[in-house]
Design a protein around this motif. Structure first.
Motif, PDB file in Angstrom:
ATOM      1  N   ARG A 104       0.849  -1.198   0.000  1.00  0.00           N
ATOM      2  CA  ARG A 104       0.000   0.000   0.000  1.00  0.00           C
ATOM      3  C   ARG A 104       0.877   1.238   0.000  1.00  0.00           C
ATOM      4  N   THR A 105       0.542   2.195  -0.861  1.00  0.00           N
ATOM      5  CA  THR A 105       1.273   3.461  -0.897  1.00  0.00           C
ATOM      6  C   THR A 105       0.807   4.357   0.240  1.00  0.00           C
ATOM      7  N   LEU A 106       1.749   4.834   1.035  1.00  0.00           N
ATOM      8  CA  LEU A 106       1.418   5.771   2.109  1.00  0.00           C
ATOM      9  C   LEU A 106       1.556   7.212   1.644  1.00  0.00           C
ATOM     10  N   SER A 107       2.610   7.477   0.872  1.00  0.00           N
ATOM     11  CA  SER A 107       2.824   8.819   0.327  1.00  0.00           C
ATOM     12  C   SER A 107       3.701   8.713  -0.909  1.00  0.00           C
ATOM     13  N   VAL A 108       3.606   9.737  -1.764  1.00  0.00           N
ATOM     14  CA  VAL A 108       4.390   9.746  -3.006  1.00  0.00           C
ATOM     15  C   VAL A 108       5.644  10.591  -2.858  1.00  0.00           C
ATOM     16  N   ILE A 113       6.015   3.196   1.257  1.00  0.00           N
ATOM     17  CA  ILE A 113       5.041   2.125   1.051  1.00  0.00           C
ATOM     18  C   ILE A 113       4.971   1.259   2.314  1.00  0.00           C
ATOM     19  N   PRO A 158       6.543   7.538  -9.705  1.00  0.00           N
ATOM     20  CA  PRO A 158       5.154   7.162  -9.407  1.00  0.00           C
ATOM     21  C   PRO A 158       4.449   6.547 -10.613  1.00  0.00           C
ATOM     22  N   ARG A 185       1.426   4.971  -6.006  1.00  0.00           N
ATOM     23  CA  ARG A 185       0.451   6.011  -6.344  1.00  0.00           C
ATOM     24  C   ARG A 185      -0.543   6.181  -5.227  1.00  0.00           C
ATOM     25  N   THR A 186      -1.039   7.397  -5.075  1.00  0.00           N
ATOM     26  CA  THR A 186      -2.126   7.667  -4.139  1.00  0.00           C
ATOM     27  C   THR A 186      -3.379   8.018  -4.939  1.00  0.00           C
ATOM     28  N   SER A 188      -7.329   9.799  -4.608  1.00  0.00           N
ATOM     29  CA  SER A 188      -8.236  10.622  -3.808  1.00  0.00           C
ATOM     30  C   SER A 188      -9.358  11.105  -4.704  1.00  0.00           C
ATOM     31  N   ASN A 197      -2.071  10.758  -7.365  1.00  0.00           N
ATOM     32  CA  ASN A 197      -0.891  11.484  -6.884  1.00  0.00           C
ATOM     33  C   ASN A 197      -1.169  12.987  -6.785  1.00  0.00           C
TER      34      ASN A 197
END
Length: 271
Positions: A104-108, A113, A158, A185-186, A188, A197
């Protein structure tokens, strides 16, 4: 379908797991005359533990029956029988569980991860992140059945629909090894729309069925790659699997080619 199977000495003491990625439908699995599994739904994968039913050096007959006589049973062409791959997974008593690696991506920025690993026993878990064949970061820890660790990926590239950069997560647990590809990648969504992202992306989508036209329902990886490529070349960046879970081959092709997926679960009807 019938197959004779004789485990050799290399499989002595090992766990034997048979994975069916798709059998349409009402699938029954037998070893000899004993029914050991039943899966009514034709579009989800399922696992059958062969370990208690076969012996090293002894030939067993494995049979699969797909009962598709309840026609009509779908609003689209379903195909019939074993139409997706069947794989025999083997492992020591201490092993990584099936589908036991999650990323799981936590931040870019910075790229971080989370890797979760589930194991059948306690022990040391080693994780490496590879960019092509180059290791960019690694970590190790003791698992008590489940271990979660956070890794930072330096100079990360990314994943996006136009730049589908992929990394490989390689996990080692005793003699067991597992590799999983993933993109950093994130996602939203809200008032600004759908974002990857942090950047807004307009979804240009299409619905596709699981079959490959004149080739039928058989899951041919080349045909799946071609289907995704043609859609991508014509401006699409998103697919919906109508109306059932899609194959692993399709998900892999979409990861590689930069295609978003709405992986639909079910469309159920009686009349």
């Amino acid at each position: 379908y019938e197959k004779e199977f004789t485990p050799d000495e290399s499989l002595a003491g090992k766990k034997l797991l048979l994975e069916f990625e798709g059998v349409y439908h009402n699938a029954e699995v037998f070893v000899g005359d004993k029914k050991i599994a039943f899966r009514p739904y034709g579009y989800t994968n399922f696992y059958v533990d062969l370990t208690p039913y076969v012996q090293v050096g002894k030939t067993s007959r494995i049979s699969v029956i797909a009962r598709n006589a309840d026609q009509p049973n779908s609003r689209w062409y379903s195909g019939a029988g074993i139409y997706r791959p069947v794989t025999l997974w083997t492992a020591e008593e201490a092993h990584i569980l099936p589908n036991g690696v999650r990323i799981r991506t936590l931040s870019v920025s910075p790229a971080a991860i989370e890797v979760s690993v589930e194991t059948s026993a306690p022990g040391l878990v080693q994780v490496e992140i590879l960019d092509d064949s180059n290791c960019v970061c690694r970590m190790a820890g003791e698992s008590k059945g489940k271990l979660t660790m956070v890794l930072e990926v330096p100079k990360a590239r990314p994943w996006n629909v136009d730049t589908p950069n992929l990394y490989t997560c390689r996990v080692v647990f005793g003699n067991d090894r597992w590799s999983e590809s993933f993109g950093i990648r994130t996602l939203s969504w809200g008032r600004e729309g759908f974002c990857i992202n942090g950047n807004r992306v307009i979804l240009q989508g299409a619905c596709i069925h699981h079959d490959n036209g004149l080739l039928g329902a058989v899951c041919d990886p080349d045909a799946v790659e071609r289907k995704v490529r043609l859609l991508k070349e014509n401006g699409y960046n998103a697919l919906r699997s109508a109306h059932n879970p899609c194959s692993k081959a399709l998900l892999t092709a979409c990861d590689r080619q930069g295609m978003l997926v709405m992986d639909e679960y079910i469309d159920h009807w009686y009349i």
